[in-house]
Design an enzyme around this catalytic site. Structure first.
Site, short mmCIF file in Angstrom:
data_model
loop_
_atom_site.label_atom_id
_atom_site.label_comp_id
_atom_site.label_asym_id
_atom_site.label_seq_id
_atom_site.Cartn_x
_atom_site.Cartn_y
_atom_site.Cartn_z
N SER A 1 2.58 -9.91 -16.51
CA SER A 1 1.69 -9.10 -15.68
C SER A 1 0.40 -9.88 -15.45
O SER A 1 -0.31 -10.21 -16.40
CB SER A 1 1.36 -7.78 -16.38
OG SER A 1 0.25 -7.19 -15.73
N LEU B 1 -3.69 6.97 -7.21
CA LEU B 1 -3.03 6.42 -6.01
C LEU B 1 -1.61 5.92 -6.35
O LEU B 1 -1.06 5.08 -5.64
CB LEU B 1 -3.87 5.28 -5.41
CG LEU B 1 -5.29 5.67 -5.00
CD1 LEU B 1 -6.06 4.46 -4.45
CD2 LEU B 1 -5.28 6.78 -3.95
N ASP C 1 5.69 11.01 -5.27
CA ASP C 1 5.17 9.64 -5.25
C ASP C 1 6.28 8.63 -4.99
O ASP C 1 6.19 7.78 -4.10
CB ASP C 1 4.48 9.31 -6.59
CG ASP C 1 3.39 10.30 -6.95
OD1 ASP C 1 2.98 11.06 -6.06
OD2 ASP C 1 2.95 10.30 -8.11
C1 GLA Z 1 1.06 13.11 -9.76
C2 GLA Z 1 2.56 13.32 -9.89
C3 GLA Z 1 3.16 13.91 -8.61
C4 GLA Z 1 2.38 15.13 -8.14
C5 GLA Z 1 0.89 14.85 -8.15
C6 GLA Z 1 0.07 16.08 -7.84
O1 GLA Z 1 0.80 12.11 -8.83
O2 GLA Z 1 3.19 12.08 -10.17
O3 GLA Z 1 4.52 14.20 -8.79
O4 GLA Z 1 2.70 16.25 -8.90
O5 GLA Z 1 0.43 14.33 -9.38
O6 GLA Z 1 0.28 16.51 -6.54
#
Ligand code: GLA
Length: 393
Positions: free
Chosen positions: A68, A125, A172
């Site tokens: 890394s 993010l 995500d």
């Molecule tokens: C994190 C989690 C997602 C979602 C968001 C809140 O990023 O990984 O799955 O629940 O929080 O919207």
């Protein structure tokens, strides 16, 4: 320092030698739809111009040698003996990806790997989902295994839920696997049907980091999810068809309020109203109505702050500073909450001025100039851009 295909390739060559293949995965910014994903609801995320990069070359054995650049640390992992460790180290994600892929029947090859990235860690993010998807894509490619992108996202989500211990939703990993450049994704987290909606030309997203690392407090995140499940269990006695909060209407919530204590009622009120806001936001986006979209985004923040209780004083201050700019349509916290970044929707011609103003005002109020990034929604996980041929000046 900017990361490019050339810089990650060079880093690989100087550490391991040989010629690697290069992959990258973006981070994500959720425009609206906070914590609705694990309630079977809708979300409206997009991707950032920030990425995790992976350079990879196969080895003859079953060892992963992973360096890394972010942590300046080398780890060796035996694919035949992947052990979970309790410490929240970066290589936990590498082990998790390898373990889940192998467990799903995808036999991997050993590989030398260099990882780099410019997504702030713990900034909301999705640096971890980005790492998971980039790495999974690279490891599968290295073993000449092709899988469908939706399956890739689901496997990477399992890294969080089964290996890391965060019972996150699918948002995500899904948007990082399937989004498209310059688009947002309206995703139904229950059916996994989605539509790509172009981002308006005259509005830009700006993310600014509070500098408070959220490190997604596993306990707090999982406890919100448990509360939602408890509310469904209590309400299901009266509303038998209720499978998730996605199925609940605001009127039904009011009618059955007596089944919930005040805390569970407010958690439900956030989720139910937020799912409606995502649908409204998607319509506003399609109409190119940035003003309406901004109002909904700001309403989302208030609901996350007051009903879901996942904000913090720095995020609230940042959102107020953003909303005080007349060129800002609306703003909210992004990600799991408890710190990290806020995002605002800005009238595009004023982006630079707003960025400077927000950074300056935040520094005046909280004593440090925050990191900021103008979002350019990028391609999903995949091979990194080709290396530009070197042109002598
Ligand atoms: C994190 C989690 C997602 C979602 C968001 C809140 O990023 O990984 O799955 O629940 O929080 O919207």
């Amino acid at each position: 320092m900017t990361i490019t295909s050339r810089s990650i390739r060079d880093a690989f060559v100087s550490r391991f030698g040989g010629q690697p293949k290069l992959f990258c995965a973006p981070g994500r910014v959720n425009i609206i739809g906070g914590h609705t994903d694990y309630n079977g609801g809708f979300v409206l995320p997009t991707t950032t111009g920030l990425h995790t990069w992976v350079a990879i070359a196969p080895r003859a054995d079953r060892t992963l040698r992973v360096f890394s650049r972010i942590f300046d640390s080398l780890e060796e992992i035996d694919l035949d003996r992947i052990e979970k460790c309790d410490d929240a180290q970066w290589y936990q994600y590498v082990k998790g990806v390898a373990s889940i892929l192998e467990g799903a029947g995808h036999t991997l090859r050993g590989a030398d790997i260099v990882i780099d990235g410019d997504i702030p860690l713990g900034g909301g993010l999705s640096s971890s989902a980005s790492l998971e998807t980039a790495l999974a894509f690279a490891l599968l490619d290295c073993a000449a295994i092709e899988i469908e992108r939706g399956e890739l996202a689901q496997l990477c989500q399992r890294v969080e839920t089964e290996f890391v211990g965060i019972r996150c939703g699918i948002m995500d990993q899904y948007v990082i696997s399937r989004c498209a450049k310059d688009h947002a994704m309206m995703l139904d987290c229950r059916s996994l049907e989605f539509q790509l909606v172009p981002m308006p030309a005259d509005a830009r997203l700006l993310v600014v980091d509070t500098g408070v690392s959220h490190r997604l407090p596993t306990g707090e995140y999982n406890s919100r999810r448990n509360e939602c499940e408890e509310a469904v269990a209590r309400l299901a006695g009266k509303i038998p068809q209720l499978g998730a909060l996605r199925d609940l209407g605001l009127d039904q919530l009011e009618e059955n309020r007596n089944l919930l204590d005040d805390r569970l009622y407010r958690r439900c009120r956030h989720i139910v109203s937020e799912i409606q806001r995502v649908e409204d936001a998607c319509s506003a986006l399609r109409r190119g109505d940035a003003r309406r979209l901004g109002e909904l985004v700001t309403a989302s923040h208030a609901s996350l702050r007051d009903d879901y209780e996942i904000s913090c004083s720095e995020l609230d201050a940042l959102v107020e500073i953003m909303n005080a700019c007349p060129e800002v349509y609306g703003s909210r916290l992004v990600g799991g909450g408890f710190g990290g970044c806020a995002v605002c929707l800005v009238h595009a011609p004023h982006l630079g001025r707003v960025m400077d103003k927000v950074q300056t005002e935040y520094a005046a109020q909280l004593g440090r100039r925050p990191w900021a990034h103008a979002v350019t929604p990028s391609d999903p996980v995949g091979p990194a851009p080709a290396i530009e041929p070197f042109v002598a000046q």
